[in-house]
Design a protein around this motif. Structure first.
Motif, PDB file in Angstrom:
ATOM      1  N   PHE A 277      -8.711 -13.939  11.457  1.00 10.84           N
ATOM      2  CA  PHE A 277      -8.306 -12.568  11.170  1.00 10.84           C
ATOM      3  C   PHE A 277      -7.374 -12.606   9.967  1.00 10.84           C
ATOM      4  O   PHE A 277      -6.436 -13.398   9.926  1.00 10.84           O
ATOM      5  N   MET A 278      -7.652 -11.760   8.981  1.00 11.65           N
ATOM      6  CA  MET A 278      -6.866 -11.756   7.757  1.00 11.65           C
ATOM      7  C   MET A 278      -6.581 -10.326   7.311  1.00 11.65           C
ATOM      8  O   MET A 278      -7.290  -9.389   7.676  1.00 11.65           O
ATOM      9  N   ILE A 279      -5.530 -10.183   6.516  1.00 13.96           N
ATOM     10  CA  ILE A 279      -5.247  -8.921   5.842  1.00 13.96           C
ATOM     11  C   ILE A 279      -4.951  -9.247   4.379  1.00 13.96           C
ATOM     12  O   ILE A 279      -4.104 -10.099   4.089  1.00 13.96           O
ATOM     13  N   ILE A 280      -5.668  -8.573   3.470  1.00 13.94           N
ATOM     14  CA  ILE A 280      -5.387  -8.704   2.048  1.00 13.94           C
ATOM     15  C   ILE A 280      -5.097  -7.314   1.497  1.00 13.94           C
ATOM     16  O   ILE A 280      -5.494  -6.300   2.074  1.00 13.94           O
ATOM     17  N   LEU A 281      -4.370  -7.260   0.375  1.00 11.03           N
ATOM     18  CA  LEU A 281      -3.889  -5.997  -0.182  1.00 11.03           C
ATOM     19  C   LEU A 281      -4.297  -5.872  -1.642  1.00 11.03           C
ATOM     20  O   LEU A 281      -4.250  -6.850  -2.396  1.00 11.03           O
ATOM     21  N   SER A 282      -4.657  -4.650  -2.041  1.00 10.97           N
ATOM     22  CA  SER A 282      -5.126  -4.416  -3.402  1.00 10.97           C
ATOM     23  C   SER A 282      -4.549  -3.111  -3.936  1.00 10.97           C
ATOM     24  O   SER A 282      -4.831  -2.044  -3.387  1.00 10.97           O
ATOM     25  N   PRO A 283      -3.739  -3.147  -4.997  1.00  9.28           N
ATOM     26  CA  PRO A 283      -3.218  -1.898  -5.561  1.00  9.28           C
ATOM     27  C   PRO A 283      -4.360  -1.054  -6.118  1.00  9.28           C
ATOM     28  O   PRO A 283      -5.325  -1.587  -6.676  1.00  9.28           O
ATOM     29  N   ALA A 284      -4.252   0.263  -5.961  1.00  8.06           N
ATOM     30  CA  ALA A 284      -5.343   1.144  -6.385  1.00  8.06           C
ATOM     31  C   ALA A 284      -4.785   2.431  -6.967  1.00  8.06           C
ATOM     32  O   ALA A 284      -3.692   2.870  -6.629  1.00  8.06           O
ATOM     33  N   LYS A 285      -5.582   3.013  -7.864  1.00 13.50           N
ATOM     34  CA  LYS A 285      -5.282   4.339  -8.389  1.00 13.50           C
ATOM     35  C   LYS A 285      -6.287   5.326  -7.797  1.00 13.50           C
ATOM     36  O   LYS A 285      -7.104   4.968  -6.958  1.00 13.50           O
ATOM     37  N   SER A 286      -6.218   6.571  -8.239  1.00 18.40           N
ATOM     38  CA  SER A 286      -7.138   7.582  -7.734  1.00 18.40           C
ATOM     39  C   SER A 286      -8.569   7.112  -7.920  1.00 18.40           C
ATOM     40  O   SER A 286      -8.950   6.631  -8.991  1.00 18.40           O
TER      41      SER A 286
ATOM     42  N   ILE B 192      -5.566  -1.520   1.832  1.00 15.07           N
ATOM     43  CA  ILE B 192      -5.356  -2.570   2.836  1.00 15.07           C
ATOM     44  C   ILE B 192      -6.693  -2.936   3.452  1.00 15.07           C
ATOM     45  O   ILE B 192      -7.418  -2.073   3.943  1.00 15.07           O
ATOM     46  N   ARG B 193      -7.027  -4.201   3.445  1.00 17.24           N
ATOM     47  CA  ARG B 193      -8.305  -4.653   3.996  1.00 17.24           C
ATOM     48  C   ARG B 193      -8.060  -5.699   5.111  1.00 17.24           C
ATOM     49  O   ARG B 193      -7.975  -6.895   4.855  1.00 17.24           O
ATOM     50  N   PRO B 194      -7.932  -5.255   6.367  1.00 16.84           N
ATOM     51  CA  PRO B 194      -7.975  -6.212   7.482  1.00 16.84           C
ATOM     52  C   PRO B 194      -9.437  -6.609   7.724  1.00 16.84           C
ATOM     53  O   PRO B 194     -10.330  -5.754   7.657  1.00 16.84           O
ATOM     54  N   PHE B 195      -9.671  -7.862   8.024  1.00 17.47           N
ATOM     55  CA  PHE B 195     -11.040  -8.288   8.334  1.00 17.47           C
ATOM     56  C   PHE B 195     -11.020  -9.523   9.226  1.00 17.47           C
ATOM     57  O   PHE B 195     -10.002 -10.212   9.350  1.00 17.47           O
ATOM     58  N   MET B 196     -12.146  -9.794   9.856  1.00 17.96           N
ATOM     59  CA  MET B 196     -12.268 -10.962  10.718  1.00 17.96           C
ATOM     60  C   MET B 196     -13.655 -11.568  10.537  1.00 17.96           C
ATOM     61  O   MET B 196     -14.653 -10.842  10.476  1.00 17.96           O
ATOM     62  N   ILE B 197     -13.701 -12.892  10.468  1.00 13.20           N
ATOM     63  CA  ILE B 197     -14.963 -13.606  10.304  1.00 13.20           C
ATOM     64  C   ILE B 197     -15.062 -14.743  11.319  1.00 13.20           C
ATOM     65  O   ILE B 197     -14.049 -15.247  11.809  1.00 13.20           O
TER      66      ILE B 197
END
Length: 355
Positions: free
Chosen positions: A162-171, A141-146
């Motif tokens: 302000f935004m939130i983007i999501l990225s599936p991840a493995k180990s 989960i990457r919340p960020f603000m610019i």
């Protein structure tokens, strides 16, 4: 844990999901993103109505202040799916609090709890199929603000996104990590923005890390800016040192990030009877411990890798190899933290929050 998630959010769904085209067994960290993103703008002194919409590029004026004066902050978090298909967050209140501390330090507006938490929960709930079961599978989960206000006058912006983007991840596994101890470059300075998760902190590390890579090292252990005698962080992670059976880590400060993984590992270690000392560790102490054999482990701690063992370090062109040990504190603590995050063990600390 009581969190305010009451904000009303407009939701625009994608016409069709791309999830079936994703090879979840072969994804590179931070390169694949889910169908939707959360967006909320700050204009004329007020936060506007938040929205969840399809993940897509957006336009900014070439004079947007994020490009010219670097007003940009972010957080890193993860969501986990347990064996019952329930989705969990790990200490999201800590990330929200740190996000707003970063915002304050960068002269940006703080994000209200209802917007931050409602956006987080509703976005992840919408994308819960992107959270895969199994130890090591997460949704990053990457919340960020610019700063999106236009104009090149050297002053804080009046408009922000302000935004939130999501990225599936493995180990996250980076192989054997060898580090070099910084003797010239600094990650942060007293009075600076080192304790904020400001974008510029990370870009400033790229060049000295590139130089370390050219010498055969994967990361740098940063030292204090004034004397370069105190060990502070490893790459973009907090760092721990095990000397005999005591864990040492530097205290948080204006230079050192208040890592959520760091504080969680300290709590688990203390609960389980491992002696922990939070104090400045000198380079000379580390070198002496490596020479006399009392240095057992060095490891980084952060959201992406959780725990990243370090196999050796270099200082003043002398390389010190760490011993291979069976009762690794690093691996024990990682396993115990992961067990809490994936609901494989009781969360006696109250850290996990159900989505």
């Amino acid at each position: 844990m009581g969190l305010n998630t009451t904000s009303e959010i407009d939701i625009v769904r994608v016409s069709s999901s791309k999830i079936d085209s994703i090879d979840f067994e072969n994804i590179s960290f931070g390169t694949t993103f889910t169908d939707h993103m959360f967006v909320c703008d700050f204009r004329e002194g007020n936060w506007q109505r938040p929205q969840i919409k399809p993940y897509e590029p957006f336009l900014l004026d070439p004079s947007a202040k994020v490009f010219h004066y670097g007003q940009a902050i972010f957080e890193g978090m993860k969501a986990y799916k347990d064996e019952h298909d329930d989705v969990w967050l790990f200490r999201p209140d800590q990330n929200m609090d740190r996000f707003n501390k970063s915002a304050k330090r960068m002269a940006m507006p703080e994000v209200p709890e209802d917007i931050f938490m409602s956006g987080l929960h509703q976005l992840i709930d919408l994308e819960r199929e992107w959270v895969k079961k199994g130890l090591g599978n997460t949704l990053y989960i990457r919340p960020f603000m610019i700063a999106i206000g236009s104009g090149v006058i050297a002053a804080p912006s009046t408009q922000y996104r302000f935004m939130i983007i999501l990225s599936p991840a493995k180990s996250y596994y980076s192989g054997e990590v060898k580090v070099i101890i910084a003797e010239h470059f600094s990650r942060a300075a007293n009075g600076g923005i080192g304790a904020a998760k400001a974008a510029g902190n990370y870009s400033a590390q790229f060049y000295p890390t590139k130089l370390a890579n050219e010498k055969g090292f994967q990361q740098i252990i940063w030292t204090d800016d004034a004397t370069h005698t105190k060990l502070e962080e490893a790459g973009t992670m907090n760092v721990f040192f095990r000397i005999n059976d005591t864990l040492f880590t530097a205290p948080t400060s204006e230079r050192i990030l208040d890592g959520v993984t760091r504080k969680s590992l300290i709590s688990i270690a203390e609960r389980d009877g491992i002696n922990v000392e939070v104090r400045s560790v000198l380079v000379s102490e580390l070198v002496e411990a490596a020479k006399d054999g009392s240095l057992k482990e060095v490891f980084g701690a952060g959201t992406a890798a959780v725990v990243n063992p370090i196999v050796g370090f270099s200082y003043q062109d002398v390389y010190y190899e760490l011993p291979k040990i069976e009762n690794s504190f690093a691996l024990q603590l990682k396993d115990k933290l992961n067990s809490i995050q994936y609901k494989l063990a009781d969360d006696t600390f109250g850290w996990t929050v159900k989505v």
